[in-house]
Design a protein around this motif. Structure first.
Motif, PDB file in Angstrom:
ATOM      1  N   GLN A 157       0.848  -1.184   0.000  1.00 60.94           N
ATOM      2  CA  GLN A 157       0.000   0.000   0.000  1.00 60.94           C
ATOM      3  C   GLN A 157       0.889   1.242   0.000  1.00 60.94           C
ATOM      4  O   GLN A 157       1.757   1.387   0.854  1.00 60.94           O
TER       5      GLN A 157
ATOM      6  N   GLN B  78       1.569   5.190   0.514  1.00 63.98           N
ATOM      7  CA  GLN B  78       1.046   6.263   1.363  1.00 63.98           C
ATOM      8  C   GLN B  78       1.966   7.466   1.276  1.00 63.98           C
ATOM      9  O   GLN B  78       3.184   7.326   1.219  1.00 63.98           O
TER      10      GLN B  78
ATOM     11  N   VAL C  94       2.888  10.992   3.309  1.00 65.27           N
ATOM     12  CA  VAL C  94       2.736  11.647   4.604  1.00 65.27           C
ATOM     13  C   VAL C  94       3.442  12.993   4.557  1.00 65.27           C
ATOM     14  O   VAL C  94       4.649  13.065   4.320  1.00 65.27           O
TER      15      VAL C  94
ATOM     16  N   ALA D 180       6.911   9.439   0.611  1.00 63.77           N
ATOM     17  CA  ALA D 180       6.133   8.325   0.092  1.00 63.77           C
ATOM     18  C   ALA D 180       6.694   7.015   0.637  1.00 63.77           C
ATOM     19  O   ALA D 180       7.914   6.843   0.741  1.00 63.77           O
ATOM     20  N   SER D 181       5.792   6.108   0.984  1.00 63.24           N
ATOM     21  CA  SER D 181       6.217   4.797   1.475  1.00 63.24           C
ATOM     22  C   SER D 181       5.442   3.716   0.751  1.00 63.24           C
ATOM     23  O   SER D 181       4.357   3.951   0.237  1.00 63.24           O
ATOM     24  N   GLY D 182       6.014   2.522   0.733  1.00 61.23           N
ATOM     25  CA  GLY D 182       5.391   1.408   0.034  1.00 61.23           C
ATOM     26  C   GLY D 182       6.364   0.816  -0.968  1.00 61.23           C
ATOM     27  O   GLY D 182       7.530   1.192  -1.021  1.00 61.23           O
TER      28      GLY D 182
ATOM     29  N   PHE E 213      -1.314   9.757  -6.404  1.00 63.25           N
ATOM     30  CA  PHE E 213      -1.544   9.725  -4.966  1.00 63.25           C
ATOM     31  C   PHE E 213      -1.453  11.136  -4.404  1.00 63.25           C
ATOM     32  O   PHE E 213      -0.682  11.972  -4.898  1.00 63.25           O
TER      33      PHE E 213
ATOM     34  N   GLN F  25      -2.188  14.010   2.817  1.00 62.22           N
ATOM     35  CA  GLN F  25      -3.368  14.317   3.618  1.00 62.22           C
ATOM     36  C   GLN F  25      -3.616  15.818   3.744  1.00 62.22           C
ATOM     37  O   GLN F  25      -4.690  16.229   4.187  1.00 62.22           O
TER      38      GLN F  25
END
Length: 123
Positions: free
Chosen positions: A1, A3, A5, A24-26, A112, A115
């Motif tokens: 996934q 994500q 942040v 970004a992570s994943g 993407f 938030q």
């Protein structure tokens, strides 16, 4: 996934500086395009700055010469250095990444969004 942040927003006086980050992570394969958008009170979301994976940048006229967009491809992180801030820069800032990631046995490419982080500039 995958994500995104964001961090670094806050309250600053006019003329001050802030630096935003978006990590970004994943299982990310590549990130061709990254960008910052913002949405001020009662306004449409607008593009602030963008950067490609080979370092080409674009800026909105309203921030050109004051903001600097950069990226760290090793860390999959996007930055926005904001200098000489004005009250009209007050907005929620969103990072955006057009990226390719590992999905099962395949690659997939999607857009993407972070938030959002509030930036408030007082006069």
């Amino acid at each position: 996934q995958v994500q995104l942040v964001e961090s670094g927003g806050g309250l600053v006086r006019a003329g001050g500086s802030l630096k935003l980050s978006c990590a970004a992570s994943g299982r990310i394969f590549s990130i061709p395009n990254m960008a910052w958008y913002r949405q001020g009170p009662g306004k449409e979301r607008e593009l602030v700055a963008s950067i490609t994976n080979d370092g080409n940048t674009t800026y909105a006229d309203s921030v050109s010469g004051r903001f600097i967009v950069s990226r760290d491809n090793v860390k999959s992180t996007l930055y926005l250095q904001m200098n000489s801030l004005k009250p009209e820069d007050t907005a929620v800032y969103y990072c955006y990444m057009d990226l390719t990631y590992v999905s099962g046995l395949w690659y997939d490419r999607k857009n993407f969004w972070g938030q959002g982080t509030q930036v408030t500039v007082s006069s």
